[in-house]
Design an enzyme around this catalytic site. Structure first.
Site, PDB file in Angstrom:
ATOM      1  CE  LYS A  24      -3.612   2.421   2.505  1.00 29.47           C
ATOM      2  NZ  LYS A  24      -4.650   2.356   3.539  1.00 29.47           N
ATOM      3  CE  LYS A  50      -6.193   1.793  -0.541  1.00 30.31           C
ATOM      4  NZ  LYS A  50      -6.442   1.999   0.839  1.00 30.31           N
TER       5      LYS A  50
HETATM    6  C1  PBG Z   1      -7.494   3.622   5.506  1.00 29.14           C
HETATM    7  C2  PBG Z   1      -7.799   3.312   4.090  1.00 29.14           C
HETATM    8  C3  PBG Z   1      -7.616   4.193   3.020  1.00 29.14           C
HETATM    9  C4  PBG Z   1      -8.169   3.567   1.907  1.00 29.14           C
HETATM   10  C5  PBG Z   1      -8.649   2.311   2.313  1.00 29.14           C
HETATM   11  N1  PBG Z   1      -8.396   2.173   3.669  1.00 29.14           N
HETATM   12  C6  PBG Z   1      -7.067   5.574   2.975  1.00 29.14           C
HETATM   13  C7  PBG Z   1      -5.756   5.860   3.523  1.00 29.14           C
HETATM   14  O1  PBG Z   1      -4.890   5.009   3.706  1.00 29.14           O
HETATM   15  O2  PBG Z   1      -5.550   7.045   3.805  1.00 29.14           O
HETATM   16  C8  PBG Z   1      -8.256   4.187   0.553  1.00 29.14           C
HETATM   17  C9  PBG Z   1      -9.307   3.712  -0.370  1.00 29.14           C
HETATM   18  C10 PBG Z   1      -9.613   4.611  -1.501  1.00 29.14           C
HETATM   19  O3  PBG Z   1      -8.967   5.662  -1.717  1.00 29.14           O
HETATM   20  O4  PBG Z   1     -10.556   4.276  -2.238  1.00 29.14           O
HETATM   21  N2  PBG Z   1      -6.683   2.860   6.196  1.00 29.14           N
END
Ligand code: PBG
Length: 334
Positions: free
Chosen positions: A202, A256
């Protein structure tokens, strides 16, 4: 190795593209509704659907409407739905205790879906950001996002979700050691068949902007998430993270964001051969939807092309806000 073509004109590679029938026969990758996990935003109240300005077409749904959405998704053949809570700012604290409250929004929604639509798999998010006054995925102590204390909280959160009936836990927090800690607690708690999809690779991405609006974390977030989420310049590090999370007991891994990181999807799939997923995140959705609403691109076609690209990159499935729309367009899977 791909066979190298005979010299022209023995080989005319256009022959196989000359009709729809031949193009279908030669198509290497295909998208089906069975590839989708549909992320939905849950809010308090009853019979509520609240639009999200930066994600046109996506709403925050009250629990009763989430159950209706799950029913619709199951009817379309979508195998899983993923829940994200919009938490009342009054419930946000620095100890984030709402995160493991058995009666929090997510846990209530899990129970309601499992009671009403048992056939759909329910996925959750494990991270503290919807519950934190600081908007971070972990506890903040003297400006530092502390790892080990956060992992203890994430374990409590995971157990509460498993007890509510979640099928897939999605740790999205990027703390070190959380997969092992959650797996050990699940085994000890008798939750042997609860699966974990690790947000393994991520990245610290600007493409999450609209999501933070959707869960009400934008205003709260102090600073950025670069001390725990990955540097977008890195690729080998993604493989180390995936290897680590698999060793600790992840059943599935995720990359991601999605489209800007298709190279990572391909490397992960080729290296490990495990169930691999991508998250087409909020900013990707907003870009495609925004351009389509302006008439600058053909919305349906860019949606389908962007989703097919994940299959070509080696993904087994995609978390996408387009899931119901794309599924409705494709019709039921065989
Ligand atoms: C939070 C989380 C995020 C997303 C999924 N879980 C945002 C972040 O890490 O700030 C993002 C999903 C999206 O942008 O569609 N832990």
């Amino acid at each position: 190795m791909p066979h190298s073509p005979a010299p022209f004109p023995a080989a005319r590679l256009r022959r196989m593209r000359a009709s729809a029938a031949l193009r279908d026969l030669a198509q290497e990758n295909r998208l089906t509704v069975k590839d989708f996990i549909w992320p939905v935003f849950v809010r308090d109240g009853e019979n509520m659907e609240e639009p999200i300005a930066s994600m046109p077409g996506v709403n925050r749904l009250s629990v009763d409407r989430v159950v209706a959405a799950a029913e619709r998704a199951a009817g379309l053949g979508i195998p899983a739905i993923c829940l994200f809570p919009y938490t009342d700012p009054a419930l946000k604290t620095s100890d984030c205790a709402e995160a493991w409250n058995p009666e929090n929004l997510t846990n209530r929604a899990i129970r309601a879906i499992k009671a009403g639509v048992p056939e759909i798999a329910v996925m959750t998010d494990i991270a503290l950001d919807p519950y934190s006054v600081d908007g971070h995925d972990g506890f903040v102590v003297d400006g530092e996002i502390v790892n080990d204390e956060t992992v203890e909280a994430l374990v409590k959160m995971a157990l509460a979700q498993a007890e509510a009936g979640a099928d897939i836990l999605g740790p999205s927090d990027m703390m070190d050691g959380r997969i092992g800690a959650i797996r050990t607690a699940l085994e000890a708690g008798g939750h042997r068949n609860v699966t974990i999809m690790s947000y393994a690779a991520k990245y610290a991405s600007a493409f999450y902007g609209p999501f933070r609006d959707a869960v009400g974390a934008s205003g709260a977030l102090k600073g950025d998430k670069k001390t725990y989420q990955m540097n977008p310049g890195n690729s080998d590090e993604a493989l180390r993270l995936v290897a680590r999370d698999l060793d600790e007991g992840a059943d599935m891994v995720m990359v991601k964001p999605g489209m800007p990181y298709l190279d990572i999807c391909r490397r992960v799939k080729d290296t490990f051969g495990v169930p691999t997923y991508a998250y087409q995140v909020s900013g990707e959705y907003a870009m495609l939807r925004g351009a389509a609403l302006n008439g600058w691109v053909d919305g349906e076609r860019v949606m389908m092309e962007s989703l097919l690209a994940f299959k070509r990159a080696g993904c087994d499935g995609i978390l996408t806000y387009f899931a119901p729309e794309a599924a409705a367009l494709m019709g039921p899977a065989a």
